[in-house]
Design a protein around this motif. Structure first.
Motif, PDB file in Angstrom:
ATOM      1  N   THR A 137      45.868  38.903  53.734  1.00  0.00           N
ATOM      2  CA  THR A 137      46.882  37.962  53.263  1.00  0.00           C
ATOM      3  C   THR A 137      47.063  36.860  54.296  1.00  0.00           C
ATOM      4  OG1 THR A 137      48.733  39.124  54.301  1.00  0.00           O
ATOM      5  CG2 THR A 137      48.165  39.784  52.052  1.00  0.00           C
ATOM      6  N   ASP A 149      54.131  44.117  46.098  1.00  0.00           N
ATOM      7  CA  ASP A 149      52.932  43.461  45.594  1.00  0.00           C
ATOM      8  C   ASP A 149      51.744  44.406  45.658  1.00  0.00           C
ATOM      9  OD1 ASP A 149      54.335  41.125  45.208  1.00  0.00           O
ATOM     10  OD2 ASP A 149      52.924  39.854  46.305  1.00  0.00           O
ATOM     11  N   ILE A 202      47.347  44.072  45.978  1.00  0.00           N
ATOM     12  CA  ILE A 202      46.195  43.188  46.152  1.00  0.00           C
ATOM     13  C   ILE A 202      44.921  43.978  45.874  1.00  0.00           C
ATOM     14  CG2 ILE A 202      45.979  43.618  48.657  1.00  0.00           C
ATOM     15  CD1 ILE A 202      45.277  40.581  48.923  1.00  0.00           C
ATOM     16  N   GLU A 203      43.990  43.344  45.182  1.00  0.00           N
ATOM     17  CA  GLU A 203      42.697  43.965  44.916  1.00  0.00           C
ATOM     18  C   GLU A 203      41.738  43.548  46.018  1.00  0.00           C
ATOM     19  OE1 GLU A 203      39.932  44.787  41.047  1.00  0.00           O
ATOM     20  OE2 GLU A 203      40.717  42.764  41.272  1.00  0.00           O
ATOM     21  N   THR A 233      38.564  41.229  45.299  1.00  0.00           N
ATOM     22  CA  THR A 233      38.744  39.873  44.785  1.00  0.00           C
ATOM     23  C   THR A 233      39.843  39.087  45.479  1.00  0.00           C
ATOM     24  OG1 THR A 233      40.351  40.616  43.144  1.00  0.00           O
ATOM     25  CG2 THR A 233      38.034  40.619  42.486  1.00  0.00           C
ATOM     26  N   LYS A 268      42.801  39.215  44.514  1.00  0.00           N
ATOM     27  CA  LYS A 268      43.792  38.954  43.449  1.00  0.00           C
ATOM     28  C   LYS A 268      45.090  39.717  43.731  1.00  0.00           C
ATOM     29  CE  LYS A 268      42.576  39.293  38.851  1.00  0.00           C
ATOM     30  NZ  LYS A 268      43.299  38.336  38.032  1.00  0.00           N
ATOM     31  N   ARG A 269      46.230  39.058  43.442  1.00  0.00           N
ATOM     32  CA  ARG A 269      47.543  39.657  43.738  1.00  0.00           C
ATOM     33  C   ARG A 269      48.375  39.853  42.484  1.00  0.00           C
ATOM     34  NH1 ARG A 269      49.565  37.895  49.232  1.00  0.00           N
ATOM     35  NH2 ARG A 269      51.689  38.247  48.517  1.00  0.00           N
ATOM     36  N   TRP A 270      49.143  40.925  42.469  1.00  0.00           N
ATOM     37  CA  TRP A 270      50.119  41.183  41.422  1.00  0.00           C
ATOM     38  C   TRP A 270      51.458  41.480  42.085  1.00  0.00           C
ATOM     39  CZ3 TRP A 270      45.168  42.928  41.434  1.00  0.00           C
ATOM     40  CH2 TRP A 270      44.386  42.733  40.282  1.00  0.00           C
ATOM     41  N   GLN A 272      43.141  40.918  33.774  1.00  0.00           N
ATOM     42  CA  GLN A 272      43.094  39.582  34.348  1.00  0.00           C
ATOM     43  C   GLN A 272      44.426  38.897  34.104  1.00  0.00           C
ATOM     44  OE1 GLN A 272      40.055  38.632  35.881  1.00  0.00           O
ATOM     45  NE2 GLN A 272      39.745  40.797  35.543  1.00  0.00           N
ATOM     46  N   ALA A 278      49.376  36.707  38.221  1.00  0.00           N
ATOM     47  CA  ALA A 278      49.584  37.618  39.325  1.00  0.00           C
ATOM     48  C   ALA A 278      51.052  37.677  39.716  1.00  0.00           C
ATOM     49  CB  ALA A 278      48.753  37.192  40.517  1.00  0.00           C
ATOM     50  N   LYS A 311      41.685  33.670  48.726  1.00  0.00           N
ATOM     51  CA  LYS A 311      42.220  32.482  48.075  1.00  0.00           C
ATOM     52  C   LYS A 311      43.629  32.208  48.593  1.00  0.00           C
ATOM     53  CE  LYS A 311      40.644  34.522  44.515  1.00  0.00           C
ATOM     54  NZ  LYS A 311      40.526  35.292  43.398  1.00  0.00           N
TER      55      LYS A 311
END
Lengths: 446, 226
Positions: free
Chosen positions: A209, A241, A243-244, A247, A249-251, B46, B49, B92
């Motif tokens: 992060t 949160d 995180i994958e 990738t 990618k965050r949720w 997908q 987020a 990212k």
């Protein structure tokens, strides 16, 4: 190197071996998790350098480098005892693909397993490939019983050694080994704290992060694909949160008002236990990740936090200050059958249930008001203080084989991450850079 | 293994914080995938987020169910080649995030200093407001009441002793205690919010009481952002 040695030496002196509090527990407990466990004598005869190419990193020959990593993995496995062949008066010359004639002599002196191999780089200057062969000689059958052939880029040299080490553990115990496991942790970056992941031996750290504020308390999903953690997306609220790793990618899973802290996914990955203060004080909740149904687990005026799952997934251990200072409690996964586990000392927190189920590690405050790592059995019958000396120890986390713990400690001044055997031996510092490394979380095995 | 490597890692950690690659989860590629038996073949969901702004529990959670191991393949007398690799990617991350946070913190500090807001300090392991703390909060309350348009945040902080997790709970108790006292003094609750930083945002990092006492605080700041 010198600094490192000095730090380790002084720590070993101050921390020393486990300090057994309970008088009846002076036997060596937890020796590779079973008292009758005998380590298997294993020798690494050598990993020969082939191709003559030097590694671009460090100008060390690849074979020697892999051999060093492999030996460290074998030592840390606690399944094998590492035997030095020259120490037995056995000198092997060039190693081929078949067993060396000298191996039989080693076997006669009690060495059960001998491994050897070769490694080198292809001559493609732009994109060299690393090749490694590893072979295993078993004294019982007096023959080469199997081997591995790896290929990959120069960035996976360490991983090849780790993978071969895990194959050895797998062959002789049926368990997957820990050499390919990872440790997630929090590292200070300027005034921010961000998530990182490194190999179990402290190498190859990667930043996950870069939010610029606080990300805290990472925990792994059981399949190692995700990390759940407490994130301060802005400075005024905190969320849980996920995180994958593959990738980035965050949720955001939980964004209730107030504290949303100490997330922990169940061993089957279907429930997220966490603490939230949205209904007043900090209470424990369980979120079904499939139905998204949230269940409140604790109802008490005291603060409840830090849930950790039993390997069965049926029970949770947690910290609560319902009886004054924080203490360790157990309950069923539906919040019933709450009972207090710790009674010694006025500060016990941050529990972590061993993947083998037989111990719970936690932070205990010693009579000298030092915050150290303690172990207790889930029935409360045995209690052991694992670390001693100055500094604040925090966030114990078990290796998936239940033979090691990592934790953070300020024993050397700044907070850094250390590994220790579950029997209190082999204290080893594994982070060396940075101003503040904390909250280690050991990944599951694979 | 010596200083050179550590320096390299340090430089990497300091200078290239946004890039991370090869998150190695064991073997990638067909060999490891082939070994995974049945179970989960659904890709992660997908899409968005972020959770909702109202707060709560996200309805968008990827499948976290355990789906088997990335297994070892065992030894072989005639081993075939296994390709060892990992996923290589770049985070990212928002590169402006850290500097934006710093700017906002500076703006808060400037506004709080201009307002003359002061911090309230606590004893070890305690969230009780001292007599001195009451006086400080009384002065803060006067200013807040005479500025009904401002929003004030009480940050709960702790010293380094104790666990990271429990200090977040203790920090919240400190922030709440200060907030509740301000409300008792007549400050409108809607002007006040709290947040706990536990021991994660110390003003001072020495291992001594002189430093600990500065970190055990309710930091009262004018909220400039959202």
């Amino acid at each position: 190197m010198t600094f490192r040695t000095v730090v380790i030496t002084s720590l070993c002196l101050s921390v020393g071996l486990a300090w057994i509090i309970e008088s009846g527990a002076t036997d060596v407990f937890l020796e590779a998790t079973r008292p009758d466990f005998q380590k298997i004598p294993l020798a690494v005869a050598g990993i020969d350098n082939i191709g003559g190419a030097d590694s671009p990193e460090g100008r060390i020959r690849l074979g020697n480098r892999i051999e060093e990593i492999l030996k460290a993995d074998v030592r840390r496995s606690l399944v094998f005892s590492l035997v030095d062949l020259p120490g037995l008066g056995i000198k092997v010359g060039n190693l081929g693909t078949g067993p060396n004639p000298e191996f039989k002599k080693a076997a006669e002196q009690g060495v059960s397993v001998i491994v050897w191999g070769k490694a080198g780089m292809t001559n493609d200057a732009k994109d060299p490939d690393v090749n490694m062969d590893g072979y295993v000689y078993d004294a019982g059958s007096n023959e080469m019983v199997g081997g591995k052939r790896y290929a990959g880029s120069t960035s996976v040299v360490r991983l090849m050694a780790h993978r071969f080490a895990d194959e050895l553990v797998f062959r002789y115990t049926g368990e997957p080994g820990i050499a390919r496991t990872k440790i997630a942790y929090v590292s200070e970056q300027g005034s921010a704290r961000e998530l990182f992941v490194m190999d179990y031996d402290g190498h190859d750290s990667r930043q996950l992060t870069a939010d610029g504020f606080l990300n805290l308390m990472p925990r792994w999903s059981p399949d190692r694909r995700f990390i759940v953690f407490t994130a301060y997306r802005n400075r005024n609220t905190q969320n849980i949160d996920m995180i994958e790793l593959a990738t980035g990618k965050r949720w955001t899973l939980v964004s209730l008002s107030g504290l949303n802290i100490t997330p922990a996914l169940s061993p089957d990955g279907n429930f997220l236990a966490f603490a939230s203060s949205h209904e007043g004080n900090s209470e424990l909740y369980s979120l079904d990740t499939r139905t998204k149904a949230m269940q409140r687990l604790t109802v008490h005026a005291g603060g409840d936090l830090s849930p950790s799952w039993a390997p069965s997934g049926r029970e949770l251990v947690f910290a609560s200050d319902r009886s004054g200072g924080p203490q360790i409690f157990l309950m069923s996964m539906d919040g019933t059958n709450v009972r207090r586990l710790t009674f010694e000392g006025d500060y016990n927190a941050a529990p972590a249930w061993s993947p083998r189920g037989n111990w719970i590690a936690y932070v205990c405050r010693s009579p000298k008001k030092e915050y150290k790592i303690c172990l207790i059995t889930p029935d409360g019958q045995k209690r052991v203080q694992l670390t001693a000396g100055p500094g604040v120890d925090d966030s114990p986390s078990w290796s998936p084989d239940g033979r090691h713990l990592v934790f953070s400690s300020t024993a050397g001044g700044k907070s850094q991450i250390y590994m220790i055997n579950a029997d209190g031996k082999d204290l080893e510092r594994i982070t060396f850079t940075g101003t503040h490394n904390s909250a280690p979380a050991w990944s599951p095995a694979s | 293994m010596g200083g050179g490597k550590d320096m390299k890692r340090l430089q990497w950690a300091m200078c290239v914080p946004l890039i991370f690659g090869s998150i190695m989860l064991g073997l990638s590629g067909c060999s490891s995938k082939a070994i995974q038996s049945g179970g989960d073949s659904q890709p992660a969901q997908q899409g968005a987020a972020k959770g909702s702004d109202e707060g709560g529990v996200s309805q968008n959670i990827p499948d976290t169910s355990f789906s088997g191991q990335d297994g070892l393949r065992g030894l072989d007398k005639n081993p075939s080649e296994e390709r060892v690799g990992g996923n290589t990617l770049t985070a990212k991350a928002d590169p402006g995030s850290a500097s934006r946070q710093m700017e906002e913190i500076r703006a808060e500090q400037a506004a709080s200093a201009a307002a003359g807001l002061r911090d309230v300090f606590f004893a070890y392991d305690s969230f009780a407001i001292s007599e001195e703390g009451r006086q400080v909060l009384a002065r803060n309350a006067e200013w807040i009441k005479s500025n009904p348009g401002v929003y004030v945040k009480v940050e709960g902080h702790c010293d380094e002793r104790g666990t990271s997790a429990y200090n977040l709970v203790l920090g919240e108790k400190r922030a709440k205690a200060a907030r509740n006292y301000l409300v008792e003094l007549g400050v409108a609750p809607k002007q006040l919010s709290i947040v706990s930083y536990g021991k994660e945002r110390p003003v001072c990092t020495e291992h001594a009481e002189s430093c600990y006492s500065q970190n055990r605080r309710g930091h009262v700041v004018v909220k400039t952002g959202k």
